[in-house]
Scaffold this motif. Structure first.
Motif, PDB file in Angstrom:
ATOM      1  N   LEU A   1       0.821  -1.214   0.000  1.00  0.00           N
ATOM      2  CA  LEU A   1       0.000   0.000   0.000  1.00  0.00           C
ATOM      3  C   LEU A   1       0.855   1.265   0.000  1.00  0.00           C
ATOM      4  CD1 LEU A   1      -2.136  -2.120   0.568  1.00  0.00           C
ATOM      5  CD2 LEU A   1      -3.034  -0.681   2.387  1.00  0.00           C
ATOM      6  N   THR A   2       2.014   1.161   0.700  1.00  0.00           N
ATOM      7  CA  THR A   2       2.956   2.289   0.714  1.00  0.00           C
ATOM      8  C   THR A   2       4.354   1.700   0.541  1.00  0.00           C
ATOM      9  OG1 THR A   2       3.290   2.144   3.090  1.00  0.00           O
ATOM     10  CG2 THR A   2       1.554   3.641   2.340  1.00  0.00           C
ATOM     11  N   ARG A   3       5.313   2.571   0.208  1.00  0.00           N
ATOM     12  CA  ARG A   3       6.686   2.068   0.065  1.00  0.00           C
ATOM     13  C   ARG A   3       7.555   2.584   1.203  1.00  0.00           C
ATOM     14  NH1 ARG A   3       5.519   4.280  -5.025  1.00  0.00           N
ATOM     15  NH2 ARG A   3       4.906   2.694  -6.534  1.00  0.00           N
TER      16      ARG A   3
ATOM     17  N   GLN B   1       1.598  -4.114   3.133  1.00  0.00           N
ATOM     18  CA  GLN B   1       2.951  -3.556   3.313  1.00  0.00           C
ATOM     19  C   GLN B   1       2.965  -2.054   3.039  1.00  0.00           C
ATOM     20  OE1 GLN B   1       4.713  -6.208   0.338  1.00  0.00           O
ATOM     21  NE2 GLN B   1       5.958  -7.076   1.972  1.00  0.00           N
ATOM     22  N   ASP B   2       4.044  -1.249   3.441  1.00  0.00           N
ATOM     23  CA  ASP B   2       5.255  -1.711   4.096  1.00  0.00           C
ATOM     24  C   ASP B   2       5.187  -1.435   5.610  1.00  0.00           C
ATOM     25  OD1 ASP B   2       6.578  -2.746   1.892  1.00  0.00           O
ATOM     26  OD2 ASP B   2       7.627  -0.923   1.429  1.00  0.00           O
ATOM     27  N   ALA B   3       6.013  -0.459   6.076  1.00  0.00           N
ATOM     28  CA  ALA B   3       6.220  -0.323   7.527  1.00  0.00           C
ATOM     29  C   ALA B   3       5.057   0.288   8.298  1.00  0.00           C
ATOM     30  CB  ALA B   3       7.476   0.499   7.795  1.00  0.00           C
ATOM     31  N   ASP B   4       4.171   0.988   7.623  1.00  0.00           N
ATOM     32  CA  ASP B   4       3.107   1.682   8.370  1.00  0.00           C
ATOM     33  C   ASP B   4       1.935   2.045   7.460  1.00  0.00           C
ATOM     34  OD1 ASP B   4       1.627   3.172  10.155  1.00  0.00           O
ATOM     35  OD2 ASP B   4       2.902   4.954  10.018  1.00  0.00           O
ATOM     36  N   CYS B   5       1.059   1.073   7.236  1.00  0.00           N
ATOM     37  CA  CYS B   5      -0.100   1.364   6.362  1.00  0.00           C
ATOM     38  C   CYS B   5      -1.108   2.257   7.071  1.00  0.00           C
ATOM     39  CB  CYS B   5      -0.770   0.068   5.914  1.00  0.00           C
ATOM     40  SG  CYS B   5       0.252  -0.816   4.755  1.00  0.00           S
ATOM     41  N   MET B   6      -0.982   2.415   8.400  1.00  0.00           N
ATOM     42  CA  MET B   6      -1.920   3.281   9.120  1.00  0.00           C
ATOM     43  C   MET B   6      -1.672   4.746   8.795  1.00  0.00           C
ATOM     44  SD  MET B   6      -3.776   1.058  10.546  1.00  0.00           S
ATOM     45  CE  MET B   6      -4.809   2.004  11.647  1.00  0.00           C
ATOM     46  N   ILE B   7      -0.649   5.039   8.030  1.00  0.00           N
ATOM     47  CA  ILE B   7      -0.399   6.409   7.581  1.00  0.00           C
ATOM     48  C   ILE B   7      -1.419   6.792   6.495  1.00  0.00           C
ATOM     49  CG2 ILE B   7       1.232   5.844   5.699  1.00  0.00           C
ATOM     50  CD1 ILE B   7       2.121   8.547   8.080  1.00  0.00           C
ATOM     51  N   MET B   8      -2.086   5.809   5.934  1.00  0.00           N
ATOM     52  CA  MET B   8      -3.070   6.086   4.867  1.00  0.00           C
ATOM     53  C   MET B   8      -4.349   6.690   5.449  1.00  0.00           C
ATOM     54  SD  MET B   8      -2.995   2.865   2.287  1.00  0.00           S
ATOM     55  CE  MET B   8      -4.010   3.615   1.021  1.00  0.00           C
TER      56      MET B   8
ATOM     57  N   ASN C   1      18.164   4.867   3.538  1.00  0.00           N
ATOM     58  CA  ASN C   1      18.420   5.267   2.145  1.00  0.00           C
ATOM     59  C   ASN C   1      17.272   4.896   1.206  1.00  0.00           C
ATOM     60  OD1 ASN C   1      20.980   6.111   3.028  1.00  0.00           O
ATOM     61  ND2 ASN C   1      21.758   4.024   2.772  1.00  0.00           N
ATOM     62  N   LYS C   2      16.125   4.570   1.778  1.00  0.00           N
ATOM     63  CA  LYS C   2      14.968   4.293   0.926  1.00  0.00           C
ATOM     64  C   LYS C   2      13.905   5.332   1.239  1.00  0.00           C
ATOM     65  CE  LYS C   2      15.741  -0.607   0.393  1.00  0.00           C
ATOM     66  NZ  LYS C   2      15.471  -1.908   0.966  1.00  0.00           N
ATOM     67  N   THR C   3      13.436   5.991   0.201  1.00  0.00           N
ATOM     68  CA  THR C   3      12.488   7.080   0.403  1.00  0.00           C
ATOM     69  C   THR C   3      11.074   6.545   0.545  1.00  0.00           C
ATOM     70  OG1 THR C   3      13.928   8.324  -1.030  1.00  0.00           O
ATOM     71  CG2 THR C   3      11.788   9.320  -0.562  1.00  0.00           C
ATOM     72  N   PHE C   4      10.348   7.116   1.493  1.00  0.00           N
ATOM     73  CA  PHE C   4       8.947   6.729   1.665  1.00  0.00           C
ATOM     74  C   PHE C   4       8.106   7.305   0.521  1.00  0.00           C
ATOM     75  CE2 PHE C   4       4.699   7.978   3.093  1.00  0.00           C
ATOM     76  CZ  PHE C   4       4.188   6.728   3.385  1.00  0.00           C
ATOM     77  N   SER C   5       7.157   6.527   0.034  1.00  0.00           N
ATOM     78  CA  SER C   5       6.178   7.098  -0.912  1.00  0.00           C
ATOM     79  C   SER C   5       4.842   6.381  -0.758  1.00  0.00           C
ATOM     80  CB  SER C   5       6.686   7.023  -2.356  1.00  0.00           C
ATOM     81  OG  SER C   5       6.816   5.688  -2.748  1.00  0.00           O
ATOM     82  N   ARG C   6       3.822   7.126  -1.077  1.00  0.00           N
ATOM     83  CA  ARG C   6       2.470   6.561  -1.026  1.00  0.00           C
ATOM     84  C   ARG C   6       2.132   6.000  -2.398  1.00  0.00           C
ATOM     85  NH1 ARG C   6      -0.505   8.997   3.341  1.00  0.00           N
ATOM     86  NH2 ARG C   6       0.803  10.539   4.380  1.00  0.00           N
ATOM     87  N   ARG C   7       1.262   5.028  -2.428  1.00  0.00           N
ATOM     88  CA  ARG C   7       0.752   4.525  -3.705  1.00  0.00           C
ATOM     89  C   ARG C   7      -0.717   4.958  -3.808  1.00  0.00           C
ATOM     90  NH1 ARG C   7       1.223  -1.193  -4.966  1.00  0.00           N
ATOM     91  NH2 ARG C   7       1.707  -0.475  -7.062  1.00  0.00           N
ATOM     92  N   THR C   8      -1.157   5.212  -5.022  1.00  0.00           N
ATOM     93  CA  THR C   8      -2.542   5.660  -5.163  1.00  0.00           C
ATOM     94  C   THR C   8      -3.481   4.454  -5.021  1.00  0.00           C
ATOM     95  OG1 THR C   8      -2.601   5.291  -7.533  1.00  0.00           O
ATOM     96  CG2 THR C   8      -1.839   7.465  -6.794  1.00  0.00           C
ATOM     97  N   VAL C   9      -4.727   4.752  -4.702  1.00  0.00           N
ATOM     98  CA  VAL C   9      -5.719   3.679  -4.584  1.00  0.00           C
ATOM     99  C   VAL C   9      -5.831   2.942  -5.923  1.00  0.00           C
ATOM    100  CG1 VAL C   9      -8.184   3.209  -4.208  1.00  0.00           C
ATOM    101  CG2 VAL C   9      -6.980   4.821  -2.726  1.00  0.00           C
ATOM    102  N   GLU C  10      -5.737   3.696  -7.002  1.00  0.00           N
ATOM    103  CA  GLU C  10      -5.843   3.070  -8.331  1.00  0.00           C
ATOM    104  C   GLU C  10      -4.694   2.076  -8.566  1.00  0.00           C
ATOM    105  OE1 GLU C  10      -5.797   5.800 -11.580  1.00  0.00           O
ATOM    106  OE2 GLU C  10      -6.198   4.189 -13.036  1.00  0.00           O
ATOM    107  N   GLU C  11      -3.475   2.496  -8.209  1.00  0.00           N
ATOM    108  CA  GLU C  11      -2.320   1.587  -8.373  1.00  0.00           C
ATOM    109  C   GLU C  11      -2.523   0.306  -7.577  1.00  0.00           C
ATOM    110  OE1 GLU C  11       1.736   4.230  -8.876  1.00  0.00           O
ATOM    111  OE2 GLU C  11       0.736   4.282  -6.943  1.00  0.00           O
ATOM    112  N   ILE C  12      -2.991   0.476  -6.342  1.00  0.00           N
ATOM    113  CA  ILE C  12      -3.157  -0.696  -5.464  1.00  0.00           C
ATOM    114  C   ILE C  12      -4.279  -1.599  -5.994  1.00  0.00           C
ATOM    115  CG2 ILE C  12      -3.596  -1.441  -3.090  1.00  0.00           C
ATOM    116  CD1 ILE C  12      -2.660   1.503  -2.295  1.00  0.00           C
ATOM    117  N   ARG C  13      -5.369  -0.982  -6.419  1.00  0.00           N
ATOM    118  CA  ARG C  13      -6.481  -1.784  -6.981  1.00  0.00           C
ATOM    119  C   ARG C  13      -6.004  -2.565  -8.202  1.00  0.00           C
ATOM    120  NH1 ARG C  13     -12.047   0.000  -5.542  1.00  0.00           N
ATOM    121  NH2 ARG C  13     -12.729  -0.834  -7.521  1.00  0.00           N
TER     122      ARG C  13
END
Ligand code: SF4
Length: 373
Positions: A21-23, A107-114, A38-50
């Motif tokens: 769900l997130t990186r 995944q990854d470390a904190d999907c509750m950020i969504m 050294n890995k940047t956090f990023s969100r994935r869109t609902v469309e990407e995940i679907r």
């Protein structure tokens, strides 16, 4: 495979289907952690995940068509072999179906950020596409959970979120601050109680050795107090291993943080257990834990669990050193393994040879542990 997956999941989710769900980690500042360095956090869109979930569904249909061609209506070993031979990129989905297709880990470390609505939408979509799914779990940081209301957590529960795995690490505020965990003990309590109130299963992780040699008592006592207040369904024990690439390393080299040794870890674990009055399960399912047998259902198994730690601590010093070394080398799994004379002798030979070469056993064990994941 036309879907994205991350590398990290709790050990007991090894057989789950991973939906990303997130990186990486949105916090990524804990001193002791280098998992996402050294890995940047990023969100994935609902469309990407679907789209990922739809790709997984397509993969499932292909695997089931292999099963049908063999006259099966489920994934058997023969079906797995066929997938392995003709479509190895479908193997992960095939294995998941072979194991029942019941569990999903987000995944990854904190999907509750969504945002809660998005998270609920994704979980509902997973359950809609895969009616066989019975359990959906995720990692969740205390800070992120605190931004939810109990009603929003209940909405996730209704959508199908079964369990949140959360890294509590310690209940001792000065250590949480030193380790840059970004949360307080009070927030841990608030988040834990809200998750439970929403009816979601809660698994809290604690880290033995988190206080080093200096603050082990404070760490054990305050962690016991915080966890007794939360009383989570599961407490999972982990042990701090100072990885060379972690920011904590600089504090170790300067002497500001002294890594706890195995005897100290056992005393810390005993003090924690003696002061923890939870009613859930204690689980010790990690290679870095000295005493894997420390597990059971509380309160009924507490005496037995503390007995395990006492069994180790009451061994003569040389035998404790033998077990510590054998466990860290992967030769022993349980305390009883040292009763095997051949194995005991094998470990003893290594121990005596290290001593002969002037090696400090404590340092050797600590260095060896830092090489584990
Ligand atoms: S929140 Fe978890 S994953 Fe992120 S840096 Fe801290 S320990 Fe590592």
């Amino acid at each position: 495979m036309n879907f994205e997956q991350g590398p990290i999941r709790p050990p007991n989710e090894a057989e789950s289907l991973f939906v990303r769900l997130t990186r990486n980690c949105p916090w990524n500042k804990c001193l002791f952690c280098n998992i996402y360095k050294n890995k940047t956090f990023s969100r994935r869109t609902v469309e990407e995940i679907r789209n990922d979930i739809l790709a997984m569904k397509e993969a499932e249909e292909k695997v089931l068509s292999y099963a049908l061609s063999l006259g099966e209506d489920e994934v058997t070993r023969e079906v797995l072999q066929m997938v392995y031979n003709y479509a190895p990129d479908l193997l992960q989905i095939a294995f998941w179906l072979f194991r029942g297709g019941k569990n999903v880990f987000l995944q990854d470390a904190d999907c509750m950020i969504m945002p809660p609505e998005q998270l609920a939408e994704i979980i509902s979509f997973i359950k809609e596409q895969f009616p066989s799914v019975k359990r959906v779990t995720t990692y969740g940081r205390t800070k992120s959970i605190c931004k939810y209301t109990v009603e929003q957590l209940k909405m996730l529960k209704e959508a199908g979120l079964s369990r949140i795995h959360s890294g509590l690490e310690s209940g001792y505020d000065p250590l949480l601050k030193f380790m840059n965990k970004g949360v307080t003990a009070e927030e841990h309590i608030q988040a834990g109680l809200m998750v439970k109130e929403a009816g979601i299963s809660l698994c809290e992780y604690i880290l033995l050795g988190f206080g080093g040699k200096r603050y082990w008592r404070e760490h054990a006592m305050d962690t016991a107090i915080v966890l007794s207040t939360i009383d989570p369904h599961f407490v999972r024990i982990r042990t701090l291993a100072a990885r060379r690439e972690s920011p904590l390393q600089a504090y170790i080299e300067s002497g500001e943080f002294q890594v706890q040794n195995d005897d100290g870890l056992a005393m810390e674990e005993r003090l924690f257990l003696q002061n923890f009055d939870g009613t859930g399960f204690i689980v010790s399912d990690h290679i870095l834990n000295l005493l894997e047998e420390v597990q059971g259902q509380l309160p009924k198994d507490m005496e037995k669990i503390i007995g395990v730690v006492n069994s180790y601590l009451s061994l003569p010093p040389d035998e404790r050193a033998n077990f510590s070394l054998g466990r860290r080398l992967g030769l022993y799994r349980f305390l009883k393994d040292r009763n095997d004379p051949a194995l005991f002798h094998q470990v003893e030979e290594v121990r005596l040879s290290l001593i002969k070469r002037g090696k400090d056993l404590e340092e050797f064990v600590s260095e060896y542990m830092s090489n584990y994941l």
